[in-house]
Design an enzyme around this catalytic site. Structure first.
Site, short mmCIF file in Angstrom:
data_model
loop_
_atom_site.label_atom_id
_atom_site.label_comp_id
_atom_site.label_asym_id
_atom_site.label_seq_id
_atom_site.Cartn_x
_atom_site.Cartn_y
_atom_site.Cartn_z
N LYS A 1 71.11 57.42 40.09
CA LYS A 1 70.00 58.37 40.18
C LYS A 1 70.57 59.78 40.19
O LYS A 1 71.32 60.15 41.10
CB LYS A 1 69.21 58.10 41.46
CG LYS A 1 68.04 59.05 41.64
CD LYS A 1 67.18 58.64 42.81
CE LYS A 1 66.05 59.64 43.01
NZ LYS A 1 65.23 59.32 44.18
N CYS B 1 62.51 54.64 50.81
CA CYS B 1 63.18 55.92 51.04
C CYS B 1 62.55 56.60 52.25
O CYS B 1 61.52 56.16 52.76
CB CYS B 1 63.07 56.83 49.82
SG CYS B 1 64.44 58.00 49.74
N LYS C 1 68.04 56.43 36.33
CA LYS C 1 66.93 57.36 36.51
C LYS C 1 67.44 58.79 36.47
O LYS C 1 68.41 59.08 37.15
CB LYS C 1 66.30 57.07 37.87
CG LYS C 1 65.18 57.99 38.22
CD LYS C 1 64.69 57.68 39.60
CE LYS C 1 63.66 58.71 39.97
NZ LYS C 1 63.18 58.55 41.31
C1 PBG Z 1 62.23 59.64 46.23
C2 PBG Z 1 61.91 59.38 44.81
C3 PBG Z 1 61.82 60.33 43.77
C4 PBG Z 1 61.38 59.65 42.63
C5 PBG Z 1 61.24 58.31 42.99
N1 PBG Z 1 61.59 58.16 44.33
C6 PBG Z 1 62.02 61.79 43.77
C7 PBG Z 1 63.26 62.42 44.22
O1 PBG Z 1 64.30 61.81 44.42
O2 PBG Z 1 63.17 63.63 44.42
C8 PBG Z 1 61.09 60.27 41.30
C9 PBG Z 1 59.97 59.66 40.54
C10 PBG Z 1 59.44 60.45 39.40
O3 PBG Z 1 59.83 61.61 39.17
O4 PBG Z 1 58.62 59.88 38.68
N2 PBG Z 1 63.42 59.11 46.69
ZN ZN Z 2 63.90 59.92 48.75
#
Ligand code: PBG
Ligand code: ZN
Length: 324
Positions: A198, A123, A251
């Site tokens: 997600k 990411c 997720k």
């Molecule tokens: C970033 C990412 C996030 C998580 C994993 N990769 C956070 C978001 O999208 O804000 C969340 C992981 C967690 O809360 O344990 N792309």
């Molecule tokens: Zn991200």
């Protein structure tokens, strides 16, 4: 046959009977431990994460040692998250695809020094000034422009030796872009575990504190999913499958067990679920306060498995490994 011939309690009579008739079993190989690696941290100086009791940011060496120790306890895989130096963040998230970046170095060392399956989060948000998961123009997160950067990140992780890349950005077409990118330079064997479904969730709050990735403006709702939607989740998963994903993911996990179940019923790919930071911290806080007992951890992980997850990414992994 009814009561009194049928008695459900016979199946619950003793721990041994319960053990041999249990429907869902949690195994060490089901669990994936997240590793937070912070560039520039000194060895021996792991940093507590305020919003996540018992989780730390590690230097590369210490993170690898932690992974190794869990490996000796039977852990099979880790997912690596990096925090680069604040001063290196730029508009194009270049520390994310730097050959000598914090994640690339960690992957290399993990592969050299452990037998763990190494997964990497792909990411831009931790690496770009905007804190968004894509390239930004004014107040817009650009989709197509972002794809080549995600592909570059995945290739740089593959060059470091990663086994599985896990894109978490939610741009359209990213699985295809990453698959083509990897295959184009000879990494046909690197798997893609897609964060297919997600949701734009408040349960990520502690994580953003852990890796400093809070967006500098707006929110993530133009790319992460609306928590109200299930049919859309199935479309997302179907597209990722068609684009070449090897493993699907839902997720967060706990408030979305129905989504895990639906995807499991609809697709034949291995299914992962991410038991995210907020789900971890709320139970830890409840245990610390004495409102809950440690048993809720196993109950929670079991529920995620029962809903259909083959793999569970969980911050609780380190806490329960020895009990499995
Ligand atoms: C970033 C990412 C996030 C998580 C994993 N990769 C956070 C978001 O999208 O804000 C969340 C992981 C967690 O809360 O344990 N792309
Ligand atoms: Zn991200």
């Amino acid at each position: 046959m009814n009561f009194p011939m049928t008695r459900m309690r016979r199946l619950r009579k003793s721990p041994e009977i319960r053990d041999i008739t249990r429907e869902t079993k949690l195994n060490k190989e089901d669990l994936i431990q997240p590793l937070f690696i912070k560039e520039g941290l000194k060895n021996g100086k792991k940093e507590p994460i305020k919003s996540m009791p018992d989780e730390y940011r590690y230097s590369i060496d210490d993170g690898v040692l932690f992974g190794k120790k869990l490996g000796e306890e039977g852990l099979k895989s880790v997912i690596v998250f990096g925090t680069p130096m604040e001063s290196t963040k730029d508009d194009l998230g270049s520390p994310a695809y730097d050959k000598n970046g914090v994640v690339q170095k960690t992957i290399k060392k993990l592969k050299e020094e452990t037998n763990l399956v190494v997964i990497s989060d792909v990411c831009l948000c931790q690496y770009s000034k905007s804190g968004h998961c894509g390239i930004v123009n004014e107040d817009e997160v650009l989709n197509d422009e972002t794809l080549e950067y995600l592909s570059k990140i995945a290739i740089s992780h593959a060059e470091a030796g990663v086994d599985i890349v896990a894109p978490s950005d939610m741009m359209d077409g990213r699985v295809l872009a990453i698959r083509e990118g990897l295959d184009g330079v000879g990494f046909e064997d690197v798997l893609i575990m897609s964060y297919s479904v997600k949701y734009a969730s408040s349960f990520y709050h502690p994580f953003r504190d852990a890796v400093s990735s809070t967006p500098s403006f707006g929110d993530r709702k133009t790319y992460q999913m609306d928590p109200s939607n299930l049919r859309e989740a199935i479309r997302e998963a179907e597209l990722d499958l068609l684009e070449g994903a090897d493993i699907l993911m839902v997720k967060p996990a706990l408030a979305y067990l129905d989504v895990i179940k639906s995807l499991k019923d609809s697709f034949n790919l291995p299914m992962a679920a991410y038991n995210v930071s907020g789900e971890y911290s709320m139970l830890k806080a409840g245990i610390e306060k004495g409102y809950l007992t440690e048993d809720v951890i196993m109950e929670t992980l079991m529920a995620i498995k029962r809903a259909g997850a083959d793999l569970i990414i969980s911050h609780f992994t380190k806490d329960v490994l020895n009990e499995l």
